[in-house]
Motif scaffolding. Structure first.
Motif, mmCIF file in Angstrom:
data_model
loop_
_atom_site.group_PDB
_atom_site.id
_atom_site.type_symbol
_atom_site.label_atom_id
_atom_site.label_comp_id
_atom_site.label_asym_id
_atom_site.label_seq_id
_atom_site.Cartn_x
_atom_site.Cartn_y
_atom_site.Cartn_z
ATOM 1 N N PRO A 1 0.931 -1.516 -0.096
ATOM 2 C CA PRO A 1 0.052 -0.254 -0.290
ATOM 3 C C PRO A 1 0.530 1.775 0.534
ATOM 4 C CG PRO A 1 -1.265 -1.664 1.629
ATOM 5 C CD PRO A 1 0.576 -2.136 0.679
ATOM 6 N N LEU A 2 0.242 1.935 -0.456
ATOM 7 C CA LEU A 2 1.180 4.049 -0.844
ATOM 8 C C LEU A 2 1.504 4.312 0.248
ATOM 9 C CD1 LEU A 2 2.058 5.940 -2.484
ATOM 10 C CD2 LEU A 2 -0.115 6.426 -2.833
ATOM 11 N N TRP A 3 0.347 4.077 1.662
ATOM 12 C CA TRP A 3 0.009 4.645 2.533
ATOM 13 C C TRP A 3 1.195 4.105 3.257
ATOM 14 C CZ3 TRP A 3 -0.793 9.182 5.341
ATOM 15 C CH2 TRP A 3 -0.895 9.720 6.729
ATOM 16 N N GLU A 4 1.893 2.574 3.652
ATOM 17 C CA GLU A 4 2.607 2.508 4.505
ATOM 18 C C GLU A 4 4.043 3.222 3.544
ATOM 19 O OE1 GLU A 4 1.772 -1.593 4.532
ATOM 20 O OE2 GLU A 4 -0.231 -1.378 5.567
ATOM 21 N N PHE A 5 4.071 2.671 2.199
ATOM 22 C CA PHE A 5 5.330 2.985 1.698
ATOM 23 C C PHE A 5 5.694 4.695 1.795
ATOM 24 C CE2 PHE A 5 7.357 5.726 -2.175
ATOM 25 C CZ PHE A 5 8.551 4.676 -2.281
ATOM 26 N N ALA A 6 4.678 4.993 1.721
ATOM 27 C CA ALA A 6 4.879 7.285 1.736
ATOM 28 C C ALA A 6 4.979 7.294 3.069
ATOM 29 C CB ALA A 6 3.724 7.684 1.730
ATOM 30 N N LEU A 7 5.104 5.922 4.078
ATOM 31 C CA LEU A 7 5.341 6.308 5.799
ATOM 32 C C LEU A 7 6.706 6.250 5.752
ATOM 33 C CD1 LEU A 7 2.400 5.959 7.563
ATOM 34 C CD2 LEU A 7 3.228 7.729 7.464
ATOM 35 N N ALA A 8 7.199 5.255 5.297
ATOM 36 C CA ALA A 8 8.517 4.340 5.620
ATOM 37 C C ALA A 8 9.348 4.910 4.880
ATOM 38 C CB ALA A 8 8.782 3.333 5.020
ATOM 39 N N LEU A 9 9.227 5.795 3.492
ATOM 40 C CA LEU A 9 10.034 6.144 3.046
ATOM 41 C C LEU A 9 10.300 8.291 3.817
ATOM 42 C CD1 LEU A 9 12.086 7.254 0.319
ATOM 43 C CD2 LEU A 9 9.938 7.819 -0.687
ATOM 44 N N TYR A 10 9.336 8.706 3.903
ATOM 45 C CA TYR A 10 9.227 9.664 4.630
ATOM 46 C C TYR A 10 10.248 9.497 6.416
ATOM 47 C CZ TYR A 10 7.487 14.676 5.675
ATOM 48 O OH TYR A 10 7.188 15.667 5.717
ATOM 49 N N ALA A 11 10.288 8.794 6.338
ATOM 50 C CA ALA A 11 10.947 8.378 7.423
ATOM 51 C C ALA A 11 12.763 8.200 7.615
ATOM 52 C CB ALA A 11 10.911 7.399 9.141
ATOM 53 N N ARG A 12 12.572 7.688 6.390
ATOM 54 C CA ARG A 12 14.366 8.035 6.045
ATOM 55 C C ARG A 12 15.294 9.019 6.231
ATOM 56 N NH1 ARG A 12 13.638 3.367 1.031
ATOM 57 N NH2 ARG A 12 13.750 1.947 2.261
ATOM 58 N N PRO A 13 16.468 8.868 6.118
ATOM 59 C CA PRO A 13 17.335 10.156 6.672
ATOM 60 C C PRO A 13 17.369 11.275 4.903
ATOM 61 C CG PRO A 13 18.166 8.260 7.552
ATOM 62 C CD PRO A 13 17.226 7.722 6.264
ATOM 63 N N GLY A 14 16.472 12.357 5.589
ATOM 64 C CA GLY A 14 16.727 13.594 4.508
ATOM 65 C C GLY A 14 15.624 13.474 3.853
ATOM 66 N N VAL A 15 14.432 12.488 4.320
ATOM 67 C CA VAL A 15 13.628 12.734 2.852
ATOM 68 C C VAL A 15 12.441 13.226 3.375
ATOM 69 C CG1 VAL A 15 11.677 11.185 2.017
ATOM 70 C CG2 VAL A 15 14.056 10.445 2.662
ATOM 71 N N GLU A 16 11.952 14.224 4.482
ATOM 72 C CA GLU A 16 11.424 14.808 5.259
ATOM 73 C C GLU A 16 11.987 16.371 5.070
ATOM 74 O OE1 GLU A 16 9.215 16.601 9.244
ATOM 75 O OE2 GLU A 16 10.666 14.718 9.371
ATOM 76 N N ALA A 17 12.769 16.674 4.961
ATOM 77 C CA ALA A 17 13.705 17.929 4.713
ATOM 78 C C ALA A 17 13.527 18.074 3.108
ATOM 79 C CB ALA A 17 15.022 17.723 5.586
ATOM 80 N N ALA A 18 13.628 17.121 2.262
ATOM 81 C CA ALA A 18 13.498 17.071 1.038
ATOM 82 C C ALA A 18 12.381 17.253 0.589
ATOM 83 C CB ALA A 18 14.234 16.299 0.167
ATOM 84 N N CYS A 19 11.333 16.911 1.146
ATOM 85 C CA CYS A 19 9.850 16.878 0.981
ATOM 86 C C CYS A 19 9.537 18.502 1.236
ATOM 87 C CB CYS A 19 9.869 15.707 1.277
ATOM 88 S SG CYS A 19 9.464 14.272 0.408
ATOM 89 N N LEU A 20 9.612 18.756 1.767
ATOM 90 C CA LEU A 20 9.048 19.916 2.485
ATOM 91 C C LEU A 20 9.953 20.587 1.833
ATOM 92 C CD1 LEU A 20 9.008 19.318 6.357
ATOM 93 C CD2 LEU A 20 7.395 19.403 4.654
ATOM 94 N N ARG A 21 11.486 20.961 1.909
ATOM 95 C CA ARG A 21 11.287 22.434 0.680
ATOM 96 C C ARG A 21 11.168 22.272 -0.365
ATOM 97 N NH1 ARG A 21 17.999 22.378 -1.620
ATOM 98 N NH2 ARG A 21 17.175 24.699 -2.478
ATOM 99 N N LEU A 22 10.721 21.013 -1.633
ATOM 100 C CA LEU A 22 10.299 20.597 -2.645
ATOM 101 C C LEU A 22 9.271 21.627 -2.830
ATOM 102 C CD1 LEU A 22 11.732 17.451 -3.517
ATOM 103 C CD2 LEU A 22 12.462 20.436 -4.871
ATOM 104 N N GLN A 23 8.673 20.900 -1.533
ATOM 105 C CA GLN A 23 7.208 21.635 -1.310
ATOM 106 C C GLN A 23 7.374 23.344 -1.550
ATOM 107 O OE1 GLN A 23 3.883 20.083 1.430
ATOM 108 N NE2 GLN A 23 4.346 21.633 2.627
ATOM 109 N N ASP A 24 7.837 23.216 -0.805
ATOM 110 C CA ASP A 24 8.060 25.331 -0.369
ATOM 111 C C ASP A 24 8.425 25.867 -0.732
ATOM 112 O OD1 ASP A 24 6.116 24.393 1.975
ATOM 113 O OD2 ASP A 24 8.414 24.450 3.621
ATOM 114 N N GLU A 25 9.833 25.534 -1.805
ATOM 115 C CA GLU A 25 10.812 26.148 -2.344
ATOM 116 C C GLU A 25 10.316 26.376 -3.938
ATOM 117 O OE1 GLU A 25 14.425 25.733 -0.959
ATOM 118 O OE2 GLU A 25 14.594 26.231 0.376
ATOM 119 N N ALA A 26 9.287 24.895 -4.236
ATOM 120 C CA ALA A 26 9.788 24.675 -6.205
ATOM 121 C C ALA A 26 8.135 23.872 -6.181
ATOM 122 C CB ALA A 26 10.648 23.659 -6.456
#
Length: 171
Positions: A13-38
């Motif tokens: 399932p996508l939800w489980e994948f998303a939670l696991a990927l988001y928890a990996r080193p640097g992913v949360e910061a990368a996602c938030l930066r891409l959201q806010d700046e790009a």
């Protein structure tokens, strides 16, 4: 082949994948930066990573159906996020506002989960074909969604891609 791919997506399932990927080193910061700046929609980005993880990418027909699924993000999730962020400073000194902000945070997460659910249903629906990546470069596939191709955005995207597992082999 398409039935096998859809079954594999449903088994992971996508939800489980998303939670696991988001928890990996640097992913949360990368996602938030891409959201806010790009201007990248994080749910769409995670969905595309999930597809890539399984050796797939959206077809043109699936791409054409995305705006309807992503409208939820603009109509529900974005206003919740904006309000939560607006209350951040006041929440630091007012307990009631801090509690409200926490409620908004949970509502925002639930709205994002609904978006991911909608995207997952699209990808697993027989009405929309998927394309196999055929060894396509993940950066090229994901960078196509950036509104600009600025070097810092591509570098941030590379941070996210580095945390993706290679796609599973054929079954």
């Amino acid at each position: 082949m398409m039935a096998v791919l859809r079954a594999r997506l449903l088994d992971h399932p996508l939800w489980e994948f998303a939670l696991a990927l988001y928890a990996r080193p640097g992913v949360e910061a990368a996602c938030l930066r891409l959201q806010d700046e790009a201007g990248v929609d994080v749910c769409e980005l995670l969905w595309r990573c999930w597809l890539l993880r399984h050796g797939a990418r959206p077809s043109r027909a699936l791409e054409a159906a995305l705006p309807a699924a992503l409208a939820w993000q603009q109509e529900v999730t974005a206003p919740l996020r904006a309000l939560r962020r607006r209350l951040k400073a006041e929440a630091a000194t007012a307990g009631g506002v801090a509690e409200l902000r926490e409620t908004l945070k949970h509502a925002e997460l639930q709205a994002e989960r609904e978006t991911l659910s909608r995207l997952e249903r699209l990808a697993t629906s027989e009405g929309f074909p998927l394309c196999t990546t055929g060894g396509s470069d993940a950066e090229k596939v994901l960078a196509s969604r950036l509104t600009s191709q600025k070097k810092p955005d591509l570098s941030t995207l590379a941070t996210l891609i580095a945390q993706l597992d290679p796609p599973p082999g054929p079954r």
